[in-house]
Scaffold this active site. Structure first.
Site, PDB file in Angstrom:
ATOM      1  N   SER A   1      -3.406  -7.926   2.802  1.00 61.11           N
ATOM      2  CA  SER A   1      -3.367  -7.343   4.183  1.00 61.11           C
ATOM      3  C   SER A   1      -3.824  -8.140   5.308  1.00 61.11           C
ATOM      4  O   SER A   1      -3.752  -8.763   6.962  1.00 61.11           O
ATOM      5  CB  SER A   1      -4.553  -6.279   4.318  1.00 61.11           C
ATOM      6  OG  SER A   1      -4.255  -5.132   3.790  1.00 61.11           O
TER       7      SER A   1
ATOM      8  N   LYS B   1     -19.727  -4.166   9.171  1.00 62.17           N
ATOM      9  CA  LYS B   1     -18.556  -4.801   9.500  1.00 62.17           C
ATOM     10  C   LYS B   1     -17.449  -4.934  10.470  1.00 62.17           C
ATOM     11  O   LYS B   1     -17.112  -3.609  10.678  1.00 62.17           O
ATOM     12  CB  LYS B   1     -17.813  -4.749   7.732  1.00 62.17           C
ATOM     13  CG  LYS B   1     -16.478  -5.924   7.482  1.00 62.17           C
ATOM     14  CD  LYS B   1     -15.914  -5.305   6.136  1.00 62.17           C
ATOM     15  CE  LYS B   1     -14.904  -5.471   5.454  1.00 62.17           C
ATOM     16  NZ  LYS B   1     -13.717  -5.316   4.762  1.00 62.17           N
TER      17      LYS B   1
ATOM     18  N   ARG C   1      -1.279  -6.426  -8.029  1.00 62.76           N
ATOM     19  CA  ARG C   1       0.013  -7.165  -7.228  1.00 62.76           C
ATOM     20  C   ARG C   1       0.025  -8.388  -8.248  1.00 62.76           C
ATOM     21  O   ARG C   1       1.021  -8.978  -8.792  1.00 62.76           O
ATOM     22  CB  ARG C   1      -0.159  -7.738  -5.621  1.00 62.76           C
ATOM     23  CG  ARG C   1       0.022  -6.957  -4.742  1.00 62.76           C
ATOM     24  CD  ARG C   1      -0.685  -7.631  -3.358  1.00 62.76           C
ATOM     25  NE  ARG C   1      -1.954  -8.497  -3.834  1.00 62.76           N
ATOM     26  CZ  ARG C   1      -2.972  -8.564  -2.924  1.00 62.76           C
ATOM     27  NH1 ARG C   1      -2.266  -9.119  -1.942  1.00 62.76           N
ATOM     28  NH2 ARG C   1      -4.087  -9.331  -3.443  1.00 62.76           N
TER      29      ARG C   1
ATOM     30  N   HIS D   1       0.933  -1.031  -0.245  1.00 60.12           N
ATOM     31  CA  HIS D   1      -0.256   0.179   0.005  1.00 60.12           C
ATOM     32  C   HIS D   1       1.210   1.263   0.172  1.00 60.12           C
ATOM     33  O   HIS D   1       0.586   2.007  -0.595  1.00 60.12           O
ATOM     34  CB  HIS D   1      -0.756  -0.182   1.431  1.00 60.12           C
ATOM     35  CG  HIS D   1      -2.135  -0.704   1.128  1.00 60.12           C
ATOM     36  ND1 HIS D   1      -2.018  -1.505   2.172  1.00 60.12           N
ATOM     37  CD2 HIS D   1      -2.483  -1.458  -0.067  1.00 60.12           C
ATOM     38  CE1 HIS D   1      -3.228  -1.997   2.290  1.00 60.12           C
ATOM     39  NE2 HIS D   1      -3.367  -2.044   0.791  1.00 60.12           N
TER      40      HIS D   1
END
Length: 161
Positions: A128, A41, A90, A17
């Site tokens: 992450s 969430k 990526r 990031h």
């Protein structure tokens, strides 16, 4: 003035990031890091922790700002005057996902364009979710996240797992 919005949950922010933010800050006049939140969430890190960690990691970038938002990314971009959605990729799987997302966003807001930026190869395996899994299982997250994030996560979460 070219304003780009780099949106995501950043739960937590990774070196990948940060690579995208750094490169974006060198290309665009302003980069807004939009941190998504959804009260329905459950995130690994709460919103304030994510915002503070990103602010710490980007403090040396004078043209980068950090803001939380809820709802459609293109609506937030339009609200902020951003004509560019900066997205990091990526691998091929990321490209497929981002291409579909870009097309949907283009349909919603035709004046907002998506720019895909490839992260450095040494960050191509970092996500992450991988960081969270490594941390939960007592692994070392050095080389996955900035040092300040590692220190925060080690201090706050290593005792819980």
């Amino acid at each position: 003035m070219a304003i780009a919005l780099y949106a995501g949950s950043f739960d937590p922010i990774t070196l990948g990031h940060l690579d995208i933010i750094k490169n974006g800050s060198e290309i665009f006049d302003k980069v807004i890091v939009g941190v998504t939140y959804n009260i329905n969430k459950q995130n690994f890190l709460d919103l304030n922790d994510r915002l503070n960690l990103i602010k710490e990691c980007t403090k040396d970038f004078s043209n980068v700002s950090i803001e939380a938002y809820e709802g459609l990314t293109v609506k937030f971009a339009k609200q902020k005057g951003a004509k560019i959605l900066l997205r990091g990729i990526r691998n091929c799987a990321d490209y497929e996902y981002e291409a579909q997302l870009s097309q949907a966003n283009q349909k919603l807001e035709t004046e907002i364009k998506t720019v895909l930026m490839v992260t450095k190869p040494e960050y191509s395996f970092i996500s992450s979710s991988a960081v969270r899994e490594i941390l939960k299982n007592g692994g070392n997250i050095s080389g996955f996240v900035p040092e300040s994030v590692k220190e925060f996560l080690d201090k706050k979460y290593s005792k819980n797992y």
